[in-house]
Each structure stands twice: as C-alpha cells, then as structure tokens.
Design a protein around this motif. Structure first.
Motif, PDB file in Angstrom:
ATOM      1  N   UNK A 633      14.967  33.001  27.929  1.00  0.00           N
ATOM      2  CA  UNK A 633      15.415  32.058  28.964  1.00  0.00           C
ATOM      3  C   UNK A 633      16.929  32.082  29.096  1.00  0.00           C
ATOM      4  N   UNK A 634      17.631  32.158  27.974  1.00  0.00           N
ATOM      5  CA  UNK A 634      19.097  32.195  28.018  1.00  0.00           C
ATOM      6  C   UNK A 634      19.584  33.475  28.698  1.00  0.00           C
ATOM      7  N   UNK A 635      18.950  34.610  28.398  1.00  0.00           N
ATOM      8  CA  UNK A 635      19.346  35.864  29.036  1.00  0.00           C
ATOM      9  C   UNK A 635      19.118  35.805  30.539  1.00  0.00           C
ATOM     10  N   UNK A 636      17.957  35.310  30.959  1.00  0.00           N
ATOM     11  CA  UNK A 636      17.673  35.232  32.391  1.00  0.00           C
ATOM     12  C   UNK A 636      18.656  34.297  33.088  1.00  0.00           C
ATOM     13  N   UNK A 637      19.046  33.236  32.423  1.00  0.00           N
ATOM     14  CA  UNK A 637      20.005  32.320  33.036  1.00  0.00           C
ATOM     15  C   UNK A 637      21.364  32.986  33.205  1.00  0.00           C
ATOM     16  N   UNK A 665      26.497  27.470  34.873  1.00  0.00           N
ATOM     17  CA  UNK A 665      27.144  27.108  33.605  1.00  0.00           C
ATOM     18  C   UNK A 665      26.231  27.534  32.471  1.00  0.00           C
ATOM     19  N   UNK A 666      26.739  27.387  31.272  1.00  0.00           N
ATOM     20  CA  UNK A 666      25.985  27.775  30.089  1.00  0.00           C
ATOM     21  C   UNK A 666      24.738  26.917  29.966  1.00  0.00           C
ATOM     22  N   UNK A 667      23.626  27.538  29.574  1.00  0.00           N
ATOM     23  CA  UNK A 667      22.376  26.789  29.437  1.00  0.00           C
ATOM     24  C   UNK A 667      22.497  25.710  28.374  1.00  0.00           C
ATOM     25  N   UNK A 679      14.989  25.662  31.283  1.00  0.00           N
ATOM     26  CA  UNK A 679      14.356  26.656  30.422  1.00  0.00           C
ATOM     27  C   UNK A 679      13.014  27.125  31.001  1.00  0.00           C
ATOM     28  N   UNK A 680      12.241  26.180  31.532  1.00  0.00           N
ATOM     29  CA  UNK A 680      10.957  26.559  32.113  1.00  0.00           C
ATOM     30  C   UNK A 680      11.170  27.461  33.337  1.00  0.00           C
TER      31      UNK A 680
END
Length: 704
Positions: A633-637, A665-667, A679-680
C-alpha cells in the motif's frame, strides 16, 4: 429523479444512461457488402493493377492465344477431315500441315468466324477476308488498349469500389510517418487489415504506383478540405487518423471530419498532438476525446518501458533502485524520462533516479522543468534527476563521465541514447558499444530506420543493445488504430466507476449479494443461517466469493453497476471529473489510467510473477490478502503521488479543476479512518493487477 448536470448542460436519466452504453453498432447487411467491396475486392484489385500488372498481362495474352488456337484447332480438324475425303487429299493435307502458313491462317480465321457467327468460315465468300481482317485488327486494338492501360483500368475499378464501400481507414499527413502507418494498416498478413486512403497535398505518379502496390490508395488534396474528405469517404470510414507533424492541421482535420460525420463513436477520429500542454488544456467532454489523442514519442516511451525488462536487469545486478542514464536529449528522451518516473516503482526498490548527459544541460533542465513544473516542488517526492554536461566526441573514453556520475549517485541500470539527429544517435551508440566493458549497462538506442541498430551494432561485445522507437512498432496499426494497449486502461477506469456506483447504491448491491447468498444456501442445502449482517457489504462479498468464486463476484459487481449506469441512476460527483465515461475523460485522467494499467505487471513482478515466455505455459495469478504485504500500500501510494505530481497536480484542499489534492503526502501522515481508507484504496490495485496485466500479456505469468 432530478435532472443531472453534464458537460453540455442538464441531462435526464435516459440521456445519462445512454452516455454509459456502447455507441458502436454492428453494420447491417448493406454495410457489410460495402465493407467487403472496400476492404477485400478494392484492395486486391488495386494491388493487382500496380504490383502484378506484367505477370497478369502475360497470363491474359497466353489465355487469349490458347482460346484462339483451341477454337481454330477444332475448326481446322473438321476442315481437314472434309478435305481428306475429297480428291487431291494428299495435296490438301500437305497444305494443312501444322506450322504451314495455310494451317495458321485457317486456325485464326476459323476462330474469328466461330466468335462472330458461331460457325466455320466459308472461304468461297468474297467478303470473308475483309471480315477476318477487320475482326483481327479490332481484337488487336482492344488487347493493346487493355494491356497499355491495365494499371489505370484496374486502378479506376478499385477506386470506384472503394468510393461505394465502407469500413476503410483514412490517413492524413505529409511525412514518412503517415506513409508507414498506411502501409501497415494495409499489410496483407494483418488479421484486421482494412482498405486505406492516404491524403496528401502533393502527389507524384511514382508515389501512387509505389503505395498502390501495397494496397494503399493515394489521393491529392488538402486534408482539411470538406470536398477532399468527402471524396475519400469520410462518412463511411471506420477510422480517420490525422498524423501530420503540425498539431493545428491535425485538429483541423479532426474538426472537419467530425462535422461531416453524422455520428462518431470513441476512436473514430484519432489525432496526433505532440504538445502535452495542448492535450492537457483542451476541454473534456466534447466530440474530440482525450483518449483519441496521441504523441509518437510517448507511444515509443510506453512501448520501451512496458514489461519488467529494467527490473529484471536491476535484480540481476543487485541494484537497490532503477537508475537510468539518458545520453542525449530530445523529445523521445524527455518522454522516456517522464514515463520512467511514473513506472519505476517496485517492492524492495527505492525511488527511481535519472542522470541526464546533454551537450547543453541547462537548456535540457529548463525544458524538463517547463514540461513538469510540479515534479520538484513537493518535499514528499521530487523527481530525482540531474543534468550533466557531456560531449561524446570530445571524450577519449566516452564512458568516463558516466562512470564518474555512477560512482557518486549509484550504478546505472540502463543507458538510453537519443540525440536530436539519427546520425548522431547511431554514432554515439556505436562509440559506446565499441568501448564498453563487460559490465557496462545495456544501451536503449532510438532508431528511426528499421534494423539499423541490429545490423550495425550486432558485433558489439559485452554491451547489450535494445532498440526503441522503431517505425514498425510505433507507426503500427495495433498501436495507433486498434489502440489495443488502451483496452486495459479503459477496463481499469470502468472498474473505478463501478466502485463509485456500488458505493453510491450500496443497498442495491447488498440486496444482490444477499440474493446470491440465499441461492448459495439452497444449492448447498445449508441448514444454519449465515452470520453475516445484512448491510456488511465486505462480509457479504467474502461469503459470495467463497460460495461462487471470485469471477462470479466480479461479474455480479459489473452487472449491478452497469444496470445502475444504464438506468441513469448514478449521480457523479459535481467536483469529480474522474467519474465520467472513458471517452469524456480529460488527458490527466487518461494518462493516470494508462500508467496504472502499465504498472500492473510490475506489481505482479514484485510479488514473484513474471510474464510467460513464448514456450512457457502461463497462468493467471490468484492473490489473496496474505500475499500482499503491508508495504504494498505504501509503494502504491508513493507511485500514485509521483504520477500525480508529474501530471501537474499539487498538494492542497481538494479541487479537481485546479488540480489540487490533499492526499499528496506521506501515507504515515494520515490518521484514524483516513489512514484505513487510504490503505484500502492503495491495496485495491494490487488485487486487480492480475486481471489488468492479463489484457496486455495474453500468455499470462509464471513464477520467478
């Protein structure tokens, strides 16, 4: 239900429903006949007239000669039998011996008489010689005219058939790009070959013959002229492709074609626009669709970065990120650099990095900044790019400047060579290949001539050469006319729309899921009731998938959502331009969907899957919740933020028209429910990746 506001004003539910239905209808029987005449008979006749004229003329002459000889031989045989029964038969037989003048005259004369009167010649008739001579000279004149004007005759027939035909493609443009595209559309072994009309202002007879030999009809005239387009059959054409080098002329062709056509579906008029700013600034929702605009450098960039080639190279070399060296600077280098920043993300790798080596690094940097002004403004993510002075002709060792930068910024995964001129690109690539060591990164070299790189640089040892921007790939019907690569992006957007619809009509969706659950209980003869709450959609989806499978759940979602759309019951957000049909999206959202679709295969590579080879048997990956790590999720964001910033978005209160978004912005900066929702949302593309990537890689995937 209240009327809904659309780009052209208020819309009723019925009108709103029609926006979401497919508009291209199947051709009727009359149109089917016209398509056959245009795409089959006309193309073959045109090729026959210009390519096979000499052999066909020879065969026709031989056929006519054999016909005459056959008829004459039959008549001569009857005549010989009659004369042999008369006195002096031996003398008559000698005169009628094969090869004698009397025999040949009798054969030709009797064949003419057979053709004109259906019986043998009466040589006692004083007028017979005149009739035979008259007919022979007439036939000779007709055959001479037919053979002399064979090309013009069959060419006229081909153009006549095409004029009354339909389903053809019109290509407009003066450059070699238009000619290459037209030839590829009419290619004989192409599965979806169509008749092609190429419109140019200036036409020579040599060009007409050369193109017609490949099945392309070349017409002279201004492509923006209504009469010229009408003569080319613009109303019945399947596609009109404006591929001139001038953006304004291509827009003029599109405007004229759309005005002449009574109805135009998405994809009917395709326009080449090299200015990304112009594509971005054109208003969405009109008759000219953003999805139908293209740029040749961006098409080439999308092709060279498709798949996982660079990621495989980084893994083989043990790199912790993708680092691209760009040697030279032109439109193709700029397009590849921008797409590299959008796609160079994978689990276990840091953010992508680019080092540019140009003769004028300051000018190159200013061009990048002007094209992507928001790429270096946000602290969360900035385009990691540097511009270095470089002149390969002045270097004793052309790799030395690259090695110095690699020592300071990390090793290169690959080096892209693209200078403004083809000659300099080839010479620079040749020098780098000739002096490269065994550990040199692969060279991605732009080429505008087919097989130039493969032939001239194939002897290079220790350096892998990968050509890109080849005309047969970029200027192909599959890339520019059929638009196959966009199918995955369009389906991805449809999935997003379906999610919006189901969120808005959760009650109808829950009812469909409960109906499926009841059916599942009956089929399995369950005695205990389900423990799922009536309105817990996530739990209902999980139980439905366990009973009927994931494919059935996807079909149910699509069916419910499409039904709501076609009833006109979906009310798009007034501030959400992304909640429109594919053909009404602006360039910004078209680009975002294309990037997300292209990244689907990279997601699968991050999870241990790669595209299957030609001799491998692939499968469609099935991804469960446990197979997608929390870092996904962090990579996709981060990838989404990079794509948005490269497209010109900035951080701010949500305003889609002003291209402001608060999620840039940062997740880790999200809190509470916002964090869970983000995240979802960032995990959903990972679950959808197998279905999206399968549309671009039909051989599917295998485990690494």
């Amino acid at each position: 239900m209240a009327r809904q506001n659309g780009p052209d004003g208020p819309k009723s539910p019925a009108e709103e429903g029609r926006r979401w239905r497919r508009t291209r209808a199947r051709p009727g029987p009359i149109n089917a006949i016209r398509r056959f005449l245009s795409n089959a008979v006309s193309v073959r006749t045109l090729r026959l007239a210009h390519q096979r004229a000499a052999p066909v003329r020879l065969l026709m002459g031989a056929a006519v000669g054999l016909l005459w000889l056959g008829l004459g031989a039959s008549a001569a045989y009857d005549e010989m039998r009659q004369r042999l029964d008369q006195p002096g038969a031996e003398r008559a037989a000698a005169q009628m011996a094969p090869g004698s003048p009397e025999y040949l005259v009798t054969v030709v004369s009797d064949s003419i008489c057979r053709i004109r009167s259906g019986k043998l010649c009466d040589f006692n008739d004083p007028d017979i010689r005149f009739v035979v001579a008259q007919t022979a000279f007439a036939l000779l004149a007709i055959m001479t005219l037919a053979f002399g004007f064979w090309t013009q005759l069959l060419g006229a027939v081909a153009h006549a058939l095409r004029a009354i035909g339909a389903g053809h493609v019109i290509v407009t443009g003066e450059g070699v790009e238009a000619e290459a595209l037209a030839r590829d559309i009419a290619r004989p072994n192409r599965p979806r070959r169509k008749a092609v009309v190429l419109l140019r202002r200036n036409v020579s007879s040599a060009e007409v013959d050369a193109l017609a030999a490949d099945g392309v009809a070349l017409s002279a005239g201004s492509p923006t002229d209504r009469a010229v387009l009408t003569g080319a059959g613009v109303r019945a054409a399947d596609r009109i492709v404006a591929i001139s080098a001038g953006d304004s002329e291509n827009l003029g062709v599109a405007a004229t074609a759309l005005n002449l056509r009574k109805r135009s579906a998405p994809g009917d008029v395709l326009v080449r626009l090299e200015s990304e700013a112009l594509r971005r600034d054109l208003p969405a929702g009109g008759r000219l669709h953003a999805a139908d605009m293209f740029s040749l450098p961006e098409v080439a960039a999308r092709q060279v970065l498709a798949g996982v080639l660079l990621f495989e190279e980084a893994a083989r070399r043990g790199h912790n990120r993708l680092h691209l060296a760009v040697v030279g600077w032109d439109e193709a280098a700029l397009a590849v650099t921008a797409r590299f920043f959008r796609l160079g993300w994978a689990l276990g790798l840091e953010a992508p990095r680019v080092s540019v080596f140009a003769r004028d690094p300051q000018a190159a940097g200013q061009e990048f900044q002007a094209a992507y002004p928001a790429a270096n403004e946000d602290e969360f993510w900035k385009a990691d790019i540097t511009f270095n002075a470089y002149d390969w002709r002045a270097q004793r060792n052309p790799w030395a400047p690259l090695n110095d930068v690699a020592g300071a910024r990390g090793p290169f995964t690959a080096a892209l060579v693209s200078w403004p001129s083809d000659e300099e690109t080839l010479r620079c690539a040749a020098v780098l290949c000739g002096r490269g060591a065994g550990d040199a990164p692969p060279l991605i070299v732009r080429e505008s001539k087919e097989e130039t790189i493969a032939i001239t640089l194939e002897s290079a040892r220790g350096v892998r050469v990968i050509p890109f921007a080849q005309p047969r790939q970029v200027l192909s019907a599959g890339a520019l006319v059929d638009r196959g690569p966009d199918e995955a992006a369009r389906r991805l957007h449809e999935g997003y729309i379906h999610t919006c619809v189901l969120f808005q009509h959760a009650d109808a969706y829950a009812a469909a899921l409960r109906k499926g659950r009841t059916l599942g209980q009956k089929l399995s003869r369950m005695t205990r009731p389900s423990s799922v709450a009536g309105d817990d959609i996530a739990a209902l989806e999980s139980e439905f998938a366990e009973t009927f499978g994931d494919d059935a759940l996807s079909a149910l979602r699509a069916g419910v959502a499409q039904g709501v759309l076609e009833r006109g019951a979906f009310i798009p957000s007034p501030d959400g331009p992304a909640q429109r049909p594919w053909d009404e999206l602006s360039e910004v959202y078209i680009s975002a969907n294309r990037t997300s679709a292209d990244h689907a295969v990279i997601k699968l590579w991050s999870l241990g899957w790669r595209p299957a080879g030609a001799k491998e048997r692939g499968a469609l990956p099935t991804l469960g919740p446990d197979e997608i790590p929390d870092a996904a999720a962090d990579l996709e964001h981060r990838r989404w933020c990079a794509d948005m910033l490269m497209s010109g978005w900035r951080r701010g209160a949500r305003d889609d028209r002003a291209m402001l978004h608060p999620d840039l912005r940062d997740l880790a900066a999200f809190e509470g429910a916002d964090l869970e929702s983000a995240r979802r949302k960032d995990r959903d593309p990972w679950f959808a990746a197998p279905a999206v990537a399968a549309r671009m890689f039909p051989r599917l995937f295998v485990r690494k």
